[in-house]
Scaffold this active site. Structure first.
Site, mmCIF file in Angstrom:
data_model
loop_
_atom_site.group_PDB
_atom_site.id
_atom_site.type_symbol
_atom_site.label_atom_id
_atom_site.label_comp_id
_atom_site.label_asym_id
_atom_site.label_seq_id
_atom_site.Cartn_x
_atom_site.Cartn_y
_atom_site.Cartn_z
ATOM 1 N N CYS A 80 -3.220 -14.726 -5.115
ATOM 2 C CA CYS A 80 -2.106 -13.938 -4.578
ATOM 3 C C CYS A 80 -1.875 -14.389 -3.140
ATOM 4 O O CYS A 80 -2.794 -14.361 -2.334
ATOM 5 C CB CYS A 80 -2.414 -12.450 -4.567
ATOM 6 S SG CYS A 80 -3.723 -11.916 -5.682
ATOM 7 N N GLU A 122 5.938 -6.355 -0.318
ATOM 8 C CA GLU A 122 6.302 -7.663 -0.850
ATOM 9 C C GLU A 122 7.235 -7.554 -2.048
ATOM 10 O O GLU A 122 7.204 -6.578 -2.789
ATOM 11 C CB GLU A 122 5.043 -8.408 -1.337
ATOM 12 C CG GLU A 122 3.954 -8.575 -0.307
ATOM 13 C CD GLU A 122 2.713 -9.245 -0.878
ATOM 14 O OE1 GLU A 122 2.036 -9.940 -0.111
ATOM 15 O OE2 GLU A 122 2.435 -9.066 -2.087
#
Length: 266
Positions: free
Chosen positions: A125, A187
């Site tokens: 990630c 995000e």
């Protein structure tokens, strides 16, 4: 002579002030020239890992809620809760690698990580950076190139083992989460699936441990997280609860789940 010296000093001082004003403008504005919501608060970084602190200077891609690129700012600014509360949003990705047996590669984030240290999460990630190659939006090429870069940096996976054309970009999720009182995430996260046997040489500054898991083993891990026996990252929890097992059941038929128009608000 005194007047000449004074004039020279004033000119020098003016130059320094102009430089400092220019620096302030660079902090306050993205590359588009528009004001960002970010600030540069004084945060004590002394107790944080030196390598991870260096990474805070990387420039992330700022976006609006429709994933339109609007500027750039430091990784530090993008992950400070006080900026997130003002709406600062950046682009990210989450990679899920499955081996030929259909097992999912998980990592446990290093304790050196600034956000969500020690948490279990999906394979990789991270964020595309504000560079020529990683801002490219056609076919999510920039995001996929960023994923290839970070798989090498975190897991030591050679880029040729994860070619761009074998990365399946499925969809995007939009989420927000606090790591602690200072740091957090906000995000729009691109979801990428890959089924490939890869060689692993993880960086211990990034990854504390890793393992391949079956669906049952992952379900057991999620149950342990619910009872606070282990920690998992919030984005991984959201993806696992809503999408992951359905996608996992269809690794050889992922096209039915591809949706590049919708952003799932989590």
């Amino acid at each position: 002579m005194l007047r000449v010296a004074l004039v020279a000093y004033v000119r020098q001082l003016g130059g320094l002030l102009s430089q400092r004003a220019s620096q302030r403008r660079r902090w306050c504005y993205g590359y588009t020239g528009r004001r960002n919501t970010a600030t540069m608060p004084e945060i004590n970084l002394d107790n944080l890992d030196e390598k991870q602190v260096q990474l805070l200077a990387e420039m992330c891609i700022l976006i609006d809620e429709n994933d339109k690129r609007i500027g750039a700012d430091t990784k530090k600014n993008c992950h400070l809760n006080q900026n997130i509360h003002k709406g600062l949003l950046h682009r990210a990705f989450s990679v899920f690698i499955f081996n030929s047996e259909g097992k999912l590669l998980l990592q446990q984030r290093s304790d050196a990580k600034i956000t969500f240290p020690g948490c279990f999460t999906n394979t990789c990630c991270s964020h595309p950076l504000n560079t020529t190659t990683e801002i490219e939006e056609k076919d999510a090429i920039g995001v996929r190139q960023a994923a290839q870069r970070r798989l090498k940096e975190e897991f030591g996976i050679p880029p040729q083992q994860v070619p761009l054309e074998e990365m399946n970009y499925l969809t995007r999720i939009h989420y927000k989460a606090q790591s602690d009182g200072i740091w957090g995430e906000h995000e729009i996260d691109y979801i990428i699936f890959i089924q490939k046997n890869v060689t692993l040489k993880p960086d211990p500054n990034e990854i504390q441990s890793y393992c391949y898991v079956t669906k049952d083993e992952l379900q057991n891990l999620l149950e342990k997280a619910e009872s606070n026996e282990v920690k998992i990252t919030p984005w991984f929890k959201l993806i696992a609860e809503k999408f992951l097992f359905m996608w996992w059941d269809n690794l050889h038929n992922l096209k039915q789940f591809v949706n590049h128009e919708k952003i799932h608000r989590m």
